[in-house]
Structure formats: structure tokens, C-alpha cells
Design a protein around this motif. Structure first.
Motif, mmCIF file in Angstrom:
data_model
loop_
_atom_site.group_PDB
_atom_site.id
_atom_site.type_symbol
_atom_site.label_atom_id
_atom_site.label_comp_id
_atom_site.label_asym_id
_atom_site.label_seq_id
_atom_site.Cartn_x
_atom_site.Cartn_y
_atom_site.Cartn_z
ATOM 1 N N SER A 11 0.808 -1.218 0.000
ATOM 2 C CA SER A 11 0.000 0.000 0.000
ATOM 3 C C SER A 11 0.843 1.270 0.000
ATOM 4 N N VAL A 12 2.114 1.130 0.302
ATOM 5 C CA VAL A 12 3.013 2.280 0.372
ATOM 6 C C VAL A 12 3.463 2.643 -1.044
ATOM 7 N N PRO A 13 3.483 3.948 -1.366
ATOM 8 C CA PRO A 13 3.984 4.331 -2.689
ATOM 9 C C PRO A 13 5.379 3.758 -2.934
ATOM 10 N N LYS A 14 5.672 3.442 -4.165
ATOM 11 C CA LYS A 14 6.947 2.807 -4.518
ATOM 12 C C LYS A 14 8.130 3.764 -4.410
ATOM 13 N N SER A 15 7.866 5.065 -4.527
ATOM 14 C CA SER A 15 8.940 6.054 -4.437
ATOM 15 C C SER A 15 8.329 7.411 -4.097
ATOM 16 N N GLY A 16 9.183 8.391 -3.898
ATOM 17 C CA GLY A 16 8.724 9.754 -3.681
ATOM 18 C C GLY A 16 8.679 10.172 -2.222
ATOM 19 N N ALA A 17 8.242 11.416 -2.032
ATOM 20 C CA ALA A 17 8.234 12.024 -0.704
ATOM 21 C C ALA A 17 7.274 11.314 0.252
ATOM 22 N N GLN A 18 6.113 10.887 -0.256
ATOM 23 C CA GLN A 18 5.162 10.181 0.619
ATOM 24 C C GLN A 18 5.800 8.923 1.189
ATOM 25 N N ARG A 19 6.445 8.139 0.326
ATOM 26 C CA ARG A 19 7.097 6.903 0.792
ATOM 27 C C ARG A 19 8.153 7.225 1.841
ATOM 28 N N GLN A 20 8.943 8.243 1.580
ATOM 29 C CA GLN A 20 10.002 8.628 2.509
ATOM 30 C C GLN A 20 9.430 8.987 3.876
ATOM 31 N N ARG A 21 8.355 9.773 3.903
ATOM 32 C CA ARG A 21 7.741 10.162 5.183
ATOM 33 C C ARG A 21 7.180 8.946 5.921
ATOM 34 N N ILE A 22 6.508 8.055 5.180
ATOM 35 C CA ILE A 22 5.942 6.860 5.799
ATOM 36 C C ILE A 22 7.047 5.998 6.398
ATOM 37 N N MET A 23 8.075 5.732 5.617
ATOM 38 C CA MET A 23 9.158 4.870 6.088
ATOM 39 C C MET A 23 9.917 5.516 7.247
ATOM 40 N N ASN A 24 10.101 6.825 7.208
ATOM 41 C CA ASN A 24 10.756 7.522 8.322
ATOM 42 C C ASN A 24 9.946 7.382 9.602
ATOM 43 N N PHE A 25 8.619 7.505 9.495
ATOM 44 C CA PHE A 25 7.791 7.349 10.688
ATOM 45 C C PHE A 25 7.896 5.926 11.234
ATOM 46 N N ILE A 26 7.795 4.940 10.354
ATOM 47 C CA ILE A 26 7.877 3.548 10.799
ATOM 48 C C ILE A 26 9.216 3.276 11.466
ATOM 49 N N ARG A 27 10.297 3.784 10.879
ATOM 50 C CA ARG A 27 11.622 3.606 11.500
ATOM 51 C C ARG A 27 11.694 4.299 12.859
ATOM 52 N N SER A 28 11.038 5.445 12.985
ATOM 53 C CA SER A 28 11.082 6.194 14.251
ATOM 54 C C SER A 28 10.420 5.418 15.388
ATOM 55 N N LEU A 29 9.529 4.494 15.051
ATOM 56 C CA LEU A 29 8.872 3.694 16.090
ATOM 57 C C LEU A 29 9.849 2.769 16.801
ATOM 58 N N ARG A 30 10.981 2.472 16.161
ATOM 59 C CA ARG A 30 12.008 1.664 16.844
ATOM 60 C C ARG A 30 12.536 2.386 18.067
ATOM 61 N N GLU A 31 12.768 3.688 17.935
ATOM 62 C CA GLU A 31 13.327 4.482 19.023
ATOM 63 C C GLU A 31 12.270 4.913 20.035
ATOM 64 N N LYS A 32 11.048 5.165 19.545
ATOM 65 C CA LYS A 32 9.957 5.641 20.407
ATOM 66 C C LYS A 32 8.704 4.821 20.129
ATOM 67 N N PRO A 33 8.677 3.583 20.599
ATOM 68 C CA PRO A 33 7.534 2.721 20.298
ATOM 69 C C PRO A 33 6.212 3.206 20.883
ATOM 70 N N ASP A 34 6.264 4.023 21.910
ATOM 71 C CA ASP A 34 5.030 4.526 22.513
ATOM 72 C C ASP A 34 4.562 5.835 21.894
ATOM 73 N N THR A 35 5.037 6.138 20.690
ATOM 74 C CA THR A 35 4.596 7.336 19.988
ATOM 75 C C THR A 35 3.079 7.283 19.813
ATOM 76 N N PRO A 36 2.377 8.282 20.320
ATOM 77 C CA PRO A 36 0.921 8.251 20.180
ATOM 78 C C PRO A 36 0.498 8.544 18.742
ATOM 79 N N GLY A 37 -0.574 7.910 18.344
ATOM 80 C CA GLY A 37 -1.152 8.199 17.041
ATOM 81 C C GLY A 37 -2.025 9.436 17.123
ATOM 82 N N ASP A 38 -2.667 9.741 16.021
ATOM 83 C CA ASP A 38 -3.603 10.867 15.992
ATOM 84 C C ASP A 38 -4.958 10.464 16.552
#
Length: 77
Positions: free
Chosen positions: A8-35
Motif C-alpha cells: 500500500s506504500v507508494p513505490k517512491s517519492g516524498a510520501q514513501r520517505q515520510r511513511i518509512m521515516n515514521f515507521i523507523r522512528s517507532l524503533r526508538e519511540k515505540p510509545d509514539t501516540p497516534g492521531d
């Protein structure tokens, strides 16, 4: 994260980068609250984070020290 979630994630571009950055950030802060929160069929409370045009659904599995990303899809307008 299951590979089917990545379909479901775009194959490339800024949207993909933002999504993947957020997912990676969950490693460091797993209790990050959602919206906002939702519940699955087993009544597990899950976080939903809006990143760009996408909604990322995840929950923390504390006993195994893991964040389970279970869905990435276009957010409802």
C-alpha cells in the motif's frame, strides 16, 4: 511488518520517505501516540497516525518488545 502492508506504500517519492521515516522512528519511540485510536476485531487498541495522505495503524506488543505495523492505507478525507 508484513510485506503485504508495504504493498500500500507508494513505490517512491516524498510520501514513501515520510511513511518509512515514521515507521523507523517507532524503533526508538515505540510509545509514539497516534492521531487517534481504533480497535481490531479482538478489541485490541491500536494507534492510527496520519502521515501525509496515509494512515498508519500500529500497536505495541510490550511482552516481546515489538511494534506491530498492521496497516498502511490512504487516509479518508
Amino acid at each position: 511488518m508484513h510485506l503485504t502492508v508495504l504493498e500500500s506504500v507508494p513505490k517512491s517519492g516524498a510520501q514513501r520517505q515520510r511513511i518509512m521515516n515514521f515507521i523507523r522512528s517507532l524503533r526508538e519511540k515505540p510509545d509514539t501516540p497516534g492521531d487517534f485510536l481504533d480497535k481490531d476485531t479482538s478489541l485490541r487498541v491500536r494507534q492510527v497516525k496520519i502521515v501525509g495522505d496515509y494512515a498508519i495503524t500500529y500497536w505495541v506488543d510490550a511482552p516481546v518488545k515489538a511494534v506491530m505495523v498492521v496497516d498502511v492505507r490512504l487516509a479518508d478525507n
